[in-house]
Write a protein that holds these residues in place. Structure first.
Motif, PDB file in Angstrom:
ATOM      1  N   ASP A  82       0.825  -1.297  -0.044  1.00 40.91           N
ATOM      2  CA  ASP A  82       0.097   0.111  -0.051  1.00 40.91           C
ATOM      3  C   ASP A  82       0.731   1.193   0.032  1.00 40.91           C
ATOM      4  O   ASP A  82       0.189   2.595  -0.425  1.00 40.91           O
ATOM      5  CB  ASP A  82      -0.853  -0.063   1.166  1.00 40.91           C
ATOM      6  CG  ASP A  82      -1.915  -1.131   1.305  1.00 40.91           C
ATOM      7  OD1 ASP A  82      -2.264  -1.581   0.128  1.00 40.91           O
ATOM      8  OD2 ASP A  82      -2.502  -1.504   2.360  1.00 40.91           O
ATOM      9  N   SER A  83       1.969   1.197   0.453  1.00 37.36           N
ATOM     10  CA  SER A  83       2.938   2.280   0.569  1.00 37.36           C
ATOM     11  C   SER A  83       3.931   2.705  -0.338  1.00 37.36           C
ATOM     12  O   SER A  83       4.383   3.614  -1.036  1.00 37.36           O
ATOM     13  CB  SER A  83       3.739   2.196   1.946  1.00 37.36           C
ATOM     14  OG  SER A  83       2.802   2.209   2.922  1.00 37.36           O
ATOM     15  N   LEU A  84       4.506   1.474  -1.096  1.00 35.00           N
ATOM     16  CA  LEU A  84       5.289   1.556  -2.214  1.00 35.00           C
ATOM     17  C   LEU A  84       5.422   0.287  -3.216  1.00 35.00           C
ATOM     18  O   LEU A  84       4.947  -0.718  -2.796  1.00 35.00           O
ATOM     19  CB  LEU A  84       6.916   1.771  -1.541  1.00 35.00           C
ATOM     20  CG  LEU A  84       7.336   0.716  -0.560  1.00 35.00           C
ATOM     21  CD1 LEU A  84       7.923  -0.445  -1.415  1.00 35.00           C
ATOM     22  CD2 LEU A  84       8.456   1.344   0.234  1.00 35.00           C
ATOM     23  N   THR A  85       6.193   0.596  -4.268  1.00 37.27           N
ATOM     24  CA  THR A  85       6.210  -0.297  -5.144  1.00 37.27           C
ATOM     25  C   THR A  85       7.917  -0.859  -5.214  1.00 37.27           C
ATOM     26  O   THR A  85       8.619  -0.005  -5.209  1.00 37.27           O
ATOM     27  CB  THR A  85       5.842  -0.240  -6.571  1.00 37.27           C
ATOM     28  OG1 THR A  85       6.477   0.758  -7.119  1.00 37.27           O
ATOM     29  CG2 THR A  85       4.258  -0.179  -6.401  1.00 37.27           C
ATOM     30  N   MET A  86       8.257  -1.950  -5.407  1.00 41.96           N
ATOM     31  CA  MET A  86       9.737  -2.463  -6.023  1.00 41.96           C
ATOM     32  C   MET A  86       9.467  -3.148  -7.303  1.00 41.96           C
ATOM     33  O   MET A  86       9.083  -4.346  -7.542  1.00 41.96           O
ATOM     34  CB  MET A  86      10.159  -3.263  -4.907  1.00 41.96           C
ATOM     35  CG  MET A  86      11.670  -3.826  -5.218  1.00 41.96           C
ATOM     36  SD  MET A  86      12.299  -4.949  -3.886  1.00 41.96           S
ATOM     37  CE  MET A  86      12.758  -3.698  -2.896  1.00 41.96           C
ATOM     38  N   GLN A  87      10.029  -2.475  -8.393  1.00 39.26           N
ATOM     39  CA  GLN A  87      10.184  -3.135  -9.850  1.00 39.26           C
ATOM     40  C   GLN A  87      11.443  -3.804  -9.820  1.00 39.26           C
ATOM     41  O   GLN A  87      12.614  -3.087  -9.578  1.00 39.26           O
ATOM     42  CB  GLN A  87      10.094  -1.880 -10.754  1.00 39.26           C
ATOM     43  CG  GLN A  87       9.898  -2.306 -12.119  1.00 39.26           C
ATOM     44  CD  GLN A  87       8.929  -3.443 -12.440  1.00 39.26           C
ATOM     45  OE1 GLN A  87       7.858  -3.115 -12.280  1.00 39.26           O
ATOM     46  NE2 GLN A  87       9.601  -4.509 -13.353  1.00 39.26           N
ATOM     47  N   VAL A  88      11.496  -4.935 -10.144  1.00 35.82           N
ATOM     48  CA  VAL A  88      12.754  -5.743 -10.272  1.00 35.82           C
ATOM     49  C   VAL A  88      12.856  -6.152 -11.771  1.00 35.82           C
ATOM     50  O   VAL A  88      12.123  -7.016 -12.274  1.00 35.82           O
ATOM     51  CB  VAL A  88      12.579  -7.068  -9.604  1.00 35.82           C
ATOM     52  CG1 VAL A  88      13.736  -7.872  -9.738  1.00 35.82           C
ATOM     53  CG2 VAL A  88      12.437  -6.589  -7.990  1.00 35.82           C
ATOM     54  N   ASN A  89      13.990  -5.616 -12.410  1.00 31.06           N
ATOM     55  CA  ASN A  89      14.216  -6.121 -13.698  1.00 31.06           C
ATOM     56  C   ASN A  89      15.771  -6.732 -13.778  1.00 31.06           C
ATOM     57  O   ASN A  89      16.736  -6.297 -13.230  1.00 31.06           O
ATOM     58  CB  ASN A  89      14.403  -4.862 -14.860  1.00 31.06           C
ATOM     59  CG  ASN A  89      13.152  -4.058 -15.058  1.00 31.06           C
ATOM     60  OD1 ASN A  89      12.188  -4.850 -15.159  1.00 31.06           O
ATOM     61  ND2 ASN A  89      12.954  -2.863 -14.745  1.00 31.06           N
ATOM     62  N   ALA A  90      15.803  -7.853 -14.372  1.00 30.06           N
ATOM     63  CA  ALA A  90      17.017  -8.553 -13.965  1.00 30.06           C
ATOM     64  C   ALA A  90      17.252  -9.268 -15.116  1.00 30.06           C
ATOM     65  O   ALA A  90      16.686  -9.937 -16.016  1.00 30.06           O
ATOM     66  CB  ALA A  90      16.832  -9.705 -12.773  1.00 30.06           C
ATOM     67  N   SER A  91      18.486  -9.970 -15.130  1.00 29.82           N
ATOM     68  CA  SER A  91      19.101 -10.838 -15.997  1.00 29.82           C
ATOM     69  C   SER A  91      20.220 -12.000 -15.653  1.00 29.82           C
ATOM     70  O   SER A  91      20.836 -11.415 -14.645  1.00 29.82           O
ATOM     71  CB  SER A  91      19.673 -10.106 -17.514  1.00 29.82           C
ATOM     72  OG  SER A  91      20.851  -9.215 -17.032  1.00 29.82           O
ATOM     73  N   LEU A  92      20.508 -13.029 -16.288  1.00 28.14           N
ATOM     74  CA  LEU A  92      21.470 -13.882 -15.988  1.00 28.14           C
ATOM     75  C   LEU A  92      22.038 -14.256 -17.594  1.00 28.14           C
ATOM     76  O   LEU A  92      21.392 -14.351 -18.521  1.00 28.14           O
ATOM     77  CB  LEU A  92      21.029 -15.227 -15.465  1.00 28.14           C
ATOM     78  CG  LEU A  92      22.036 -16.260 -15.387  1.00 28.14           C
ATOM     79  CD1 LEU A  92      23.109 -15.845 -14.139  1.00 28.14           C
ATOM     80  CD2 LEU A  92      21.274 -17.565 -14.690  1.00 28.14           C
TER      81      LEU A  92
END
Length: 245
Positions: free
Chosen positions: A97-107
């Protein structure tokens, strides 16, 4: 003779490509000799060479200043994209409700995990001390290199703070005979120091045994966010051989 050489080169290139190929089975990504299992939040739940490299999933702590409790994030669907023989990418949004955490990743096929992590405030919020925890197995953390240390036996306690004098010291390798992890904290900015991690000297890295893990605690101090404010917590993790290369 030219035909034989050409055939040899084709076979050699074919073997090299095959050796570097990544494969996916559900959330498990495999490279010859290495394996990464992803958690629903996009971070590694398991990293394996000939031995297990982490004791539990790599994770962030986002404690709220008012009650010192971690925000509970809900993970949306993890999506894979741009699957190539030498690299696999994925993304997922983790929300509260307070924040978002966007994760973009690669290997990559060389075993390099790259993470672009963006925290965005949905409402005004004060956070205690944002931390990234890498819980490494003792078997995979016998030696250390980085944070101002030459390659050596890992001390019982390592304490390191972000200062301009420490530029270039922030890449740290923890490993042993069967492999290890080399990681580095970064941001999208061109500043000397990544501002979200360093946080005007409040951030740092503390490495010490906690329970069954050698815990690399990457902390950044308190943050006071207004609605729409963003923080960048990028990092890379290279799954290495015994020499840290």
């Amino acid at each position: 003779m030219k035909q034989i050489i050409a055939l040899f080169m084709v076979l050699l290139l074919g073997k090299t490509a095959a050796a570097q190929k990544l494969t996916i089975n559900d959330k498990t990504i495999s490279i010859p000799g290495k394996q990464v299992v992803l958690n629903s939040d996009g971070f590694p739940a398991m990293i394996q060479t000939s031995l297990k490299l982490i004791t539990e999933p790599i994770h962030f702590h986002l404690p709220v200043s008012s009650n010192h409790k971690d925000l509970k994030l809900r993970s949306e669907v993890l999506k894979f994209s741009d699957q190539k023989p030498g690299e696999i990418k994925w993304s997922v949004k983790n929300v509260s409700d307070s924040l978002t955490m966007q994760v973009n990743a690669s290997l990559t096929a060389k075993g390099l995990l790259s993470y672009a992590v963006e925290v965005t405030a949905i409402n005004d919020i004060d956070l205690d001390n944002i931390r990234l925890h890498l819980p490494i197995t003792p078997e995979a953390a016998g030696s250390i290199k980085g944070l101002g240390l030459t390659e050596q036996k890992r001390p019982d306690v390592v304490d390191w703070k972000w200062t301009s004098a420490h530029k270039g010291e922030d890449k740290v390798w923890l490993g042993d005979m069967a492999g290890g992890l080399q990681y580095q904290l970064s941001s999208n900015e061109s500043n000397t120091l990544p501002s979200s991690w360093s946080n005007s000297g409040k951030g740092g890295i503390h490495i010490e045994q906690k329970g069954k893990a050698i815990l690399a605690d990457n902390y950044s101090g308190e943050h006071h966010l207004k609605k729409g404010d963003k923080l960048s917590y990028n990092f890379t993790v290279l799954i290495t051989g015994a020499d840290g290369e």
